[in-house]
Design a protein around this motif. Structure first.
Motif, PDB file in Angstrom:
ATOM      1  N   TYR A 295       0.843  -1.196   0.000  1.00 10.39           N
ATOM      2  CA  TYR A 295       0.000   0.000   0.000  1.00 10.39           C
ATOM      3  C   TYR A 295       0.879   1.247   0.000  1.00 10.39           C
ATOM      4  O   TYR A 295       2.053   1.218   0.387  1.00 10.39           O
ATOM      5  N   ALA A 296       0.315   2.352  -0.478  1.00  9.64           N
ATOM      6  CA  ALA A 296       1.015   3.636  -0.548  1.00  9.64           C
ATOM      7  C   ALA A 296       0.532   4.538   0.576  1.00  9.64           C
ATOM      8  O   ALA A 296      -0.617   4.454   1.015  1.00  9.64           O
TER       9      ALA A 296
ATOM     10  N   GLU B  54       6.078   3.657  -0.249  1.00 12.48           N
ATOM     11  CA  GLU B  54       5.495   2.375  -0.646  1.00 12.48           C
ATOM     12  C   GLU B  54       5.835   1.350   0.440  1.00 12.48           C
ATOM     13  O   GLU B  54       7.002   1.183   0.811  1.00 12.48           O
ATOM     14  N   ASN B  55       4.804   0.700   0.961  1.00 12.58           N
ATOM     15  CA  ASN B  55       4.943  -0.203   2.104  1.00 12.58           C
ATOM     16  C   ASN B  55       4.666  -1.636   1.677  1.00 12.58           C
ATOM     17  O   ASN B  55       3.669  -1.918   1.002  1.00 12.58           O
ATOM     18  N   GLN B  56       5.543  -2.547   2.082  1.00 14.86           N
ATOM     19  CA  GLN B  56       5.379  -3.943   1.717  1.00 14.86           C
ATOM     20  C   GLN B  56       6.103  -4.823   2.735  1.00 14.86           C
ATOM     21  O   GLN B  56       6.697  -4.337   3.692  1.00 14.86           O
TER      22      GLN B  56
ATOM     23  N   ARG C 203      -3.164  -0.954   8.049  1.00 15.20           N
ATOM     24  CA  ARG C 203      -2.341   0.167   8.517  1.00 15.20           C
ATOM     25  C   ARG C 203      -2.655   0.443   9.980  1.00 15.20           C
ATOM     26  O   ARG C 203      -3.802   0.333  10.411  1.00 15.20           O
ATOM     27  N   SER C 204      -1.648   0.854  10.731  1.00 12.70           N
ATOM     28  CA  SER C 204      -1.870   1.237  12.121  1.00 12.70           C
ATOM     29  C   SER C 204      -2.470   2.632  12.183  1.00 12.70           C
ATOM     30  O   SER C 204      -2.259   3.450  11.287  1.00 12.70           O
ATOM     31  N   PRO C 205      -3.195   2.926  13.262  1.00 11.52           N
ATOM     32  CA  PRO C 205      -3.607   4.317  13.491  1.00 11.52           C
ATOM     33  C   PRO C 205      -2.369   5.198  13.605  1.00 11.52           C
ATOM     34  O   PRO C 205      -1.289   4.735  13.938  1.00 11.52           O
TER      35      PRO C 205
ATOM     36  N   GLY D 111      -4.604   0.341  -0.256  1.00 12.51           N
ATOM     37  CA  GLY D 111      -4.197   1.737  -0.172  1.00 12.51           C
ATOM     38  C   GLY D 111      -3.454   2.184  -1.408  1.00 12.51           C
ATOM     39  O   GLY D 111      -2.323   1.748  -1.652  1.00 12.51           O
ATOM     40  N   ASP D 112      -4.066   3.044  -2.205  1.00  9.34           N
ATOM     41  CA  ASP D 112      -3.436   3.586  -3.412  1.00  9.34           C
ATOM     42  C   ASP D 112      -3.616   5.089  -3.457  1.00  9.34           C
ATOM     43  O   ASP D 112      -4.365   5.673  -2.655  1.00  9.34           O
TER      44      ASP D 112
END
Length: 671
Positions: A18-19, A35-37, A302-304, A374-375
Motif C-alpha cells: 500500500y502507498a 510504498e509499504n510492503q 495500517r496502524s492508526p 491503499g493507493d
C-alpha cells in the motif's frame, strides 16, 4: 477462457502493498510517497518513490528497509526523510533528482516528525530524552546496562507504542541543514509534539501537556515557541486536547484540531479551532457540524497514526481542507471560517492522507476501499476528475475474488438508527446456508467503514458471511452517539450488536442461525467476552487483545486509570462495584461458548494478564472449551502492524477455530 478466481488467503498478506504519506513538490509537478510492503524475509519494508504527475511510471528514490516521512525542502531541491539505516530512525537528506542520501542527525534515541523551516535552512524534529540525556548524546555511544532496580516516579511510565519509557519525554530541537548543529527548544518532564512553522520562520506552533502534574491533568495545549529562543506563548486554556496546529499563509491565524471537555478525553468529537492573532482569542468554527474531524476508520492493513496534515489552509486564508469521518466513510472537506462545509472528495471509501497544491487546484489522496489496501489518486478540485496514480495490488488481486459488502440500516429497540455491512462468502450460491461471524471493532471510539479488511475477506474466502456494524460508542454518527456507551459498557452497545445479528438473520436468508460466531479485538474483545457471558447463541468466539476485568485493568494498562474513569465512570476507591459490574469475568459462570483467547505478551494497552485471568478461570471452571494463544513480543498493534508472521498465524488460528465449531460440527450433525 476466463480463469476461475480464488479466495484470499492469510499468506497473501506477504504480497500486499500500500502507498502512504503523499507529498506534492512545491511546484506541484512531482509526487513523493512511501510504498509499504513485506519482503522475502517476512519483514516490513518502506521505501520512497517519486512520480511526475505527467509521467506514467514512478521512480524509486530510496532502497532503505525503513524509509518514511518524506518532506520537500521549500525550494524543491531536496527531500528529507526518516530512516533506520544507521540503526535508530534519523533524519536523512537526498537530492530530489536522486543520488546518495546524507545522514543529518545522530541522536541517541532516534528522531521523528522532521519539518522544514520556510527558508530551508533548518529542520525541527522531536526525540525521546531520558533524565540526564541531551541532544548531543549520539547513537552508538550508549552503554548497555542491565538495571538491578528501576525507581518509578510517575503513573504514565509505559506506553504501548514505546514500551517502558519511565522518565523519558519527547523533546524538540532544530538542526541546521548544512552544519548539522542541533539547538534544543524544549526541556522538562513534559512531552512535546511538533505542529508547524510560522510563514516568517520566527515561531513554531507545537502542542504539549505542560501541566504541573501531567499524571492527573490530561489536557494538551497549543504553544508558540520562538525559533531563536525566548518566552513561550500559550494559546489555549488547558480545558481540552488539541493537535496539528497549522498557520494561515499570511500568518494572522492558526488552525488546530481537537476538543474542549471537562469529562471526555476519548469520546469527545474532534473539531476545528482557529486562533486569531489580531483578536487574541480562538473559536471553534465547526461547532454546528456534528462530524468527527480526522480519519477514524479502522482496518487491519495500517496502524492508526498515519501522518495527519491537519487543517490545510487555502491561500486566501478564508478556509481550509480537512479529513473527516462520517457514516463509515472518510473524505476531504472544505471548511470556511464561518463554518460552511463542503465535501470535495467524497465516495464510499477511506481517505487516510492527502497533499494539496492549491495553485493547480490538485489534491493527491491516499485512499482505501473494500478492494484496495491503499493507493494514490490525483483529484481535480474544480471538476472532481480523478486519475489513479498507483495500483499496487493489481497483479495479486487479478486472480482473487473479493466480495462486495452490502450496506444495511436498521433500528435499535429504543429507536436509535444503526448502520453496518454484510459480506457474503466467496462463491456464494443462492439457496445455500452459510455460517456467519459477527465482527466487533475496537476503540470503542472508532468506526468500521468502506476500507480494506484482510480478516473479513479471509473469512469470506473460508465460506463465512461476515457481519460488521457500528454500535453506540462509534465515531461517524454524531457526538451523542459516540458518547452513548460511556458508563454503559455491555448495555445498549451490547443490545445494538444483538439487534444487528437479529436483523441479519431475519433479512438474509442465507445466514444459518445455528452456526453463528463472534470475534473482536481490544474493546471488541471485551464485547466478545461480554456476549458469550450473556448468551449461548454463538457456537464459537475469538477474543483478541481483550479486557475481562476493569478492576485490574485500571492499574496495569498504560492508559488504565484515566481511560476507566471516563469510559466506565468508576475507580477502585470510590465505586469498585461498578467496575466489577461491567467486567466480563463476572459472567464466566454462564460461559459455555467455545472461546479462543489470543494476546500479545508485550501489550501494554490491554496487558496479557487480562487474557490469563480469563483463560485460567474458564479452564478451571471446565464448562466451555477454551484455548489460549500467546504472541511473544507482540504489542496491542498485533493485528495491524505486528510481526507479519504473527499476523498470519493469528488469522490462521482464527479461521481454524471457527472451522472447528461452525463447519466441522455442522458436518458431524449432517452425517
Amino acid at each position: 477462457m476466463t480463469q476461475e478466481k480464488r479466495g484470499i488467503t492469510a499468506e497473501d498478506l506477504y504480497q500486499m502493498r500500500y502507498a502512504s504519506d503523499p507529498q506534492l513538490s512545491p511546484d506541484g509537478k512531482t509526487l513523493a510517497y512511501v510504498e509499504n510492503q513485506i519482503d522475502e524475509s517476512h519483514a516490513y519494508q518502506n521505501h520512497l518513490v517519486l512520480r511526475r504527475l505527467d509521467a506514467d511510471e514512478p521512480q524509486p528514490l530510496t532502497a532503505g528497509s525503513r524509509d518514511t516521512f518524506p518532506r520537500w525542502s521549500p525550494d524543491g531541491s531536496k527531500i528529507s526523510f526518516v530512516s533506520n539505516r544507521s540503526g535508530k530512525p534519523q533524519i536523512w537528506l537526498i537530492e530530489a533528482n536522486g543520488g546518495e542520501a546524507r545522514q543529518l542527525t545522530h541522536c541517541k534515541n532516534g528522531v521523528s516528525n522532521p519539518i522544514w523551516s520556510p527558508d530551508g535552512n533548518y529542520i525541527v524534529f522531536s526525540s525521546l530524552l531520558d533524565e540526564g540525556e541531551t541532544f548531543a548524546d549520539q547513537e552508538g555511544t550508549e552503554e548497555k546496562v542491565n538495571a538491578k532496580a528501576i525507581h518509578v516516579g510517575r503513573m504514565k511510565y509505559k506506553s504501548d507504542d514505546l514500551g517502558f519509557i519511565y522518565e523519558k519525554n519527547k523533546q524538540l530541537a532544530i538542526v541546521h541543514v548544512e552544519t548539522g548543529e542541533v539547538t534544543p527548544l524544549s526541556d522538562g518532564p513534559y512531552n512535546h509534539t511538533i505542529g508547524s512553522w510560522s510563514p516568517d520562520g520566527k515561531w513554531l506552533a507545537i502542542t504539549a501537556n505542560r501541566a504541573e502534574d501531567p499524571d492527573f491533568q490530561h489536557s494538551i495545549d497549543v504553544f508558540l515557541i520562538p525559533s531563536e529562543g525566548g518566552e513561550w506563548k500559550k494559546l489555549t486554556n488547558s480545558k481540552g486536547t488539541f493537535a496539528y496546529p497549522t498557520w494561515s499563509h499570511d500568518g494572522k491565524k492558526l488552525a488546530y484540531i481537537g476538543s474542549e471537555s471537562d469529562t471526555q478525553l476519548y469520546a469527545a468529537q474532534k473539531r476545528i479551532w482557529v486562533y486569531d492573532f489580531e483578536k487574541g482569542d480562538y473559536t471553534c468554527i465547526t461547532a454546528d457540524w456534528d462530524v468527527q474531524v480526522g480519519d477514524s476508520t479502522i482496518g487491519d492493513m495500517r496502524s492508526p497514526g498515519h501522518p495527519n496534515p491537519g487543517a490545510v489552509w487555502t491561500a486566501d486564508g478564508r478556509g481550509m481542507y480537512v479529513i473527516a469521518s462520517e457514516r463509515g466513510n472518510s473524505g476531504i472537506y472544505h471548511v470556511t471560517l464561518d463554518g460552511q462545509v463542503t465535501n470535495v472528495v467524497a465516495g464510499n471509501r477511506n481517505i487516510y492522507g492527502f497533499s494539496l497544491h492549491e495553485k493547480d487546484q490538485t489534491v493527491v489522496a491516499a485512499i482505501s476501499d473494500p478492494f484496495t489496501p491503499g493507493d494514490l489518486y490525483q483529484v481535480g478540485l474544480k471538476d472532481g476528475e480523478e486519475k489513479r496514480l498507483t495500483a499496487l495490488n493489481k497483479e495479486l488481486f487479478a486472480g482473487i475474488e473479493l466480495p462486495v459488502p452490502e450496506e444495511m440500516e436498521f433500528v435499535a429497540k429504543d429507536g436509535w438508527k444503526l448502520h453496518g455491512w454484510m459480506l457474503k462468502p466467496v462463491g456464494f450460491e443462492e439457496g445455500k446456508k452459510y455460517p456467519m461471524v459477527l465482527q466487533i471493532h475496537g476503540g470503542p471510539h472508532s468506526m468500521y467503514g468502506n476500507t480494506f479488511f484482510h480478516e473479513f475477506q479471509l473469512l469470506a474466502a473460508k465460506g463465512y458471511a461476515v457481519l460488521y456494524t457500528n454500535p453506540r460508542g462509534s465515531f461517524g454518527y454524531g457526538e451523542r452517539f459516540v458518547q452513548a456507551c460511556c458508563g454503559d459498557y455491555g448495555g445498549n452497545d451490547y443490545r445494538d450488536l444483538m439487534t444487528a445479528v437479529e436483523y441479519a438473520c431475519d433479512h438474509f436468508d442465507f445466514v444459518d442461525e445455528d452456526r453463528l460466531g463472534v470475534a473482536g479485538g481490544s474493546y471488541g474483545g471485551f464485547m466478545t467476552n461480554w456476549i458469550v457471558g450473556k448468551t449461548n447463541r454463538f457456537k464459537a468466539g475469538v477474543t483478541d487483545r481483550s479486557i475481562c476485568n476493569w478492576v485490574s485493568f485500571y492499574g496495569v494498562s498504560d492508559i488504565g486509570y484515566y481511560f476507566t474513569a471516563e469510559e466506565i465512570q468508576a475507580n477502585p476507591f470510590t465505586n469498585p462495584e461498578k467496575m466489577w459490574q461491567h467486567s466480563p469475568i463476572r459472567l464466566v459462570e454462564n460461559i459455555e461458548t467455545p472461546l479462543l483467547i489470543m494476546h500479545g505478551e508485550h501489550d501494554y494497552r490491554c496487558p496479557i494478564e487480562q487474557a490469563e485471568q480469563l483463560y485460567v478461570t474458564l479452564k478451571h471452571q471446565g464448562k466451555a472449551p477454551v484455548s489460549f494463544v500467546r504472541f511473544p513480543g507482540a504489542s496491542h498493534e498485533l493485528s495491524r502492524s505486528g510481526d507479519p508472521r504473527q499476523r498470519v498465524l493469528r488469522l490462521q488460528y482464527t479461521t481454524d477455530w471457527f472451522d472447528s465449531y461452525l463447519v466441522a460440527h455442522q458436518k458431524e450433525k449432517v452425517e
